[in-house]
Design an enzyme around this catalytic site. Structure first.
Site, PDB file in Angstrom:
ATOM      1  N   GLU A  44      70.758  27.410  17.524  1.00 29.14           N
ATOM      2  CA  GLU A  44      70.665  27.559  18.977  1.00 29.14           C
ATOM      3  C   GLU A  44      69.579  28.569  19.304  1.00 29.14           C
ATOM      4  O   GLU A  44      68.828  29.009  18.441  1.00 29.14           O
ATOM      5  CB  GLU A  44      72.025  28.016  19.546  1.00 29.14           C
ATOM      6  CG  GLU A  44      72.536  29.295  18.921  1.00 29.14           C
ATOM      7  CD  GLU A  44      73.959  29.663  19.335  1.00 29.14           C
ATOM      8  OE1 GLU A  44      74.460  29.102  20.313  1.00 29.14           O
ATOM      9  OE2 GLU A  44      74.556  30.524  18.667  1.00 29.14           O
ATOM     10  N   ASP A  52      72.269  37.866  24.675  1.00 28.90           N
ATOM     11  CA  ASP A  52      71.269  36.792  24.717  1.00 28.90           C
ATOM     12  C   ASP A  52      69.956  37.264  25.341  1.00 28.90           C
ATOM     13  O   ASP A  52      69.431  36.634  26.270  1.00 28.90           O
ATOM     14  CB  ASP A  52      71.795  35.583  25.500  1.00 28.90           C
ATOM     15  CG  ASP A  52      73.188  35.168  25.071  1.00 28.90           C
ATOM     16  OD1 ASP A  52      73.500  35.300  23.874  1.00 28.90           O
ATOM     17  OD2 ASP A  52      73.972  34.709  25.933  1.00 28.90           O
TER      18      ASP A  52
END
Length: 554
Positions: free
Chosen positions: A194, A13
């Site tokens: 997302e 991430d």
């Protein structure tokens, strides 16, 4: 040439920011404490871990967070005066059982903001932003206004759980969100929308998202609008980076990206990826961080240099890591982390016995609250690790040793314990996610009192353990070969959070509650070529006797 991944091992991430000549990348840490990893570079190629900003109880307390929860998707930004870091602390994920769904739609995501004038802090106490979803990102507009975007979680039955991307203004003086939140992007049919990031270029706002889930269908999606509130139109190619249609690509699971511009005006993208074992398809190092150059076309859209939307690897091997810790410093080396607790003094000490890491026996291995486990990431397919330990257990509820760990359901643990029949002994306990019996033990082997050295050798999916007592020249190998591939996201029942990566380190338990300690004189980790083989690396006798000297290949 830049070698991918630039951050090997569990570093998912990524969020990237440039401040002057300095680049910083923040990555998720989930249940590992301290929270958030920040690496620094001047050239986008060579990176060094420089900070973990969430390092005290007032900022983060992960006790009770389930495996795979905790700190998700930090976003690091700079507004010209200070750094801003937003992140999610996931307290509930829901779970799926063999009997079916059990609260799987109910999840708790709390989003926070901390700030600092310099990357090494001090970082402020957190401001709670919202709890509407995860993957928050803070955008600093040219007019001075600040905007938060995050995905929206929808727990209602029959709904798309990933409810789209919402936007809301943040007031830094009031230290809270203001105005109404607006749904600005519903995502594409690929779903699981997302990881939003906003950028401004020319007359457009660009929205970058991840879709398809963080597994094999992962992709980077782009949209743009002339107003920050939309409407957003999709990129002509929809997904600008993905390996979902190319199972032969060396980097899989490509997605969850962020952009940075160099002083020369080049645009680079960082993104998460995975390198699966060729014969098992499991990514034993978890989700890693890669980077590649991107190009803006005449139509004002971003694409990969080759225009094919594929992740690239210029060179598969980077410099190897050869690390040795003698625990002489007042603090742990930055490569080490522990699980959940913001009170490290409850689980370890570097001063109780100078020159040693003392672990206090706490809860069982895999506990969601207070367990004494200190470890570093696995960052290569083949590595060797070893330690020297003093530990005198009084009974079977006390254990300590060397562990290869993913989470409470996935580990291999070479440990010393004691029972009334055999006395002091050594054995391996394995937690197996894909076997009929979840816990497996090797036969115990009696060992003499005194210091003992423990060792593991990992070659792709193969793991072996060995030990030797003080004064012994030769290693005694545990005869079993263990499956190292279980230390991966993919080795699990569906519906459970598996987002981290493999660690190797030191652990100690005392389930009687008397905090029996184990003292570790040194710990060593060395990446190596597969050609060395699982028995091809030997440790000099001086290493065991004196705790000095390098690790040498036989």
């Amino acid at each position: 040439m830049i070698r991918n991944p630039i951050l090997p091992g569990f570093n998912p991430d990524p969020s990237i920011v440039r401040v002057g000549e300095d680049y910083y990348v923040a990555t998720s840490t989930f249940e590992w404490f301290p929270g958030v990893q920040i690496h620094h570079s001047r050239d986008l190629e060579n990176w060094r871990l420089v900070a973990r900003p969430l390092d005290r109880a007032s900022q983060l307390d992960l006790r009770g967070d389930p495996d795979g929860c905790g700190v998700w998707a930090p976003c690091l930004s700079h507004d010209g005066q200070r750094f801003h870091l937003v992140y999610t602390d996931v307290k509930r994920y829901g779970r799926t059982t063999t009997a079916g769904a059990s609260g799987a739609s109910l999840r708790d995501f709390h989003n926070y903001l901390v700030t600092a004038e310099t990357i090494d802090g001090p970082w402020s106490d957190p401001v709670h932003l919202n709890s509407s979803g995860f993957d928050p990102s803070l955008f600093h507009d040219a007019d001075g206004r600040k905007w938060l975007v995050n995905m929206l979680w929808d727990h209602r039955p029959g709904r798309n759980r990933f409810g789209g991307i919402v936007l809301q203004e943040y007031d830094p003086r009031a230290r809270r969100l203001i105005g109404e939140r607006r749904l600005i992007f519903k995502g594409t049919p690929l779903g699981l929308t997302e990881a939003p990031h906003l950028y401004r270029r020319g007359d457009h706002y660009y929205l970058l998202t991840a879709e398809g889930g963080t597994g094999w269908n992962h992709a980077v999606t782009m949209a743009r609008a002339r107003s920050i509130e939309g409407p957003y139109e999709l990129h002509p190619d929809v997904h600008i980076l993905s390996a979902r249609d190319r199972p032969d690509a060396p980097l899989q699971r490509a997605g969850h990206a962020d952009l940075v511009e160099t002083p020369a005006g080049e645009t680079w993208m960082v993104y998460l990826c995975g390198r699966p074992l060729s014969n098992r398809g499991r990514c034993v190092m978890g989700r890693e961080t890669a980077i590649q150059k991107m190009c803006w076309g005449a139509d004002g859209w971003l694409r990969t240099e080759a225009g094919d939307g594929l992740p690239v690897v210029e060179a598969e091997r980077g410099p190897s890591i050869d690390q040795r810790e003698d625990f002489d410093a007042p603090g742990l080396a930055i490569d080490f982390q522990w699980l959940r607790t913001p009170e490290p003094e409850a689980i370890f000490s570097l001063s109780a016995r100078p020159g040693h890491l003392r672990l206090y026996g706490r809860e069982s291995i895999g506990s969601l609250f207070t367990q004494a486990l200190v470890a570093r990431r696995q960052q290569a397919f083949c590595y060797s690790a070893a330690c020297a330990m003093d530990f005198d257990p009084a009974h079977y509820q006390q254990a300590a040793g060397l562990v290869c760990y993913y989470n409470a359901a996935k580990f291999h643990y070479l440990h010393v314990s004691h029972d009334e029949a055999l006395g002091r002994h050594i054995r391996v306990m394995s937690a197996l996610p894909d076997a009929p019996q979840a816990d497996a033990f090797t036969a115990p082997v009696a060992i003499p009192p005194g210091r003992i050295e423990l060792r593991c050798e990992v070659d792709y999916e193969r793991l072996r353990f060995a030990f030797r007592a003080e004064g012994q020249a030769c290693w005694t190998w545990i005869p079993e070969i263990f499956d190292a591939s279980i230390l991966s996201d993919e080795a699990s029942a569906p519906g459970l959070p598996n987002f981290t990566g493999a660690f190797v380190g030191l652990a100690c338990q005392d389930m009687a509650g008397t905090a029996r300690p184990a003292d570790f004189d040194w710990f060593a980790y060395r990446e190596r070529d597969y050609a060395a083989g699982p028995t091809g690396l030997d440790w000099p006798a001086a290493l065991s006797r004196l705790g000095a000297g390098p690790m040498l290949r036989a």
